[in-house]
Design a protein around this motif. Sequence first.
Motif: not given
Length: 107
Positions: A8-11, A88-98
Motif C-alpha cells: 500500500s501507499y498514499y494518494a 484558486y477560487e477554492n480547493y479540497t485536499v484528500r489524503v487516502c491510503k491506496v
Amino acid sequence: MEQKPDGSYYAVIFTSKRTDGDQGYGHMADRMEELAEKQPGFIGVESVRDAAGVGITVSYWDSLEAIGNWKRNEAHQVAQEKGKQVWYENYTVRVCKVEREYSFGLV
C-alpha cells in the motif's frame, strides 16, 4: 505514476477551481513538481485541468510522514499561500491510503 510501490501507499488528491489568468501559476506548478520529485517518499504525480479551470492533481507517497514533510516544505508553503491569495477560487485536499491498484493497457 513512474514507480510502482510494493504494498500500500498514499494518494493526496487536490481538487481545485482556478482563478482567471496564469499570474505565474504555470511556472510555480512546474517548480513544485520538480521539487516534489526530489522529496523522500515521493512516488509520482498525475494532473488534469479542464477549460473551466477545474483541476485534479493526485500525488503519490510512500508514507504519511512523507506527505507531512512535503506539506511543511518551505517552498511548498509559499506556493500554498500564493494559491489561497491569487490562484484558486477554492480547493479540497484528500489524503487516502491506496490498498491495491490494477490497470488495463498500461506497460
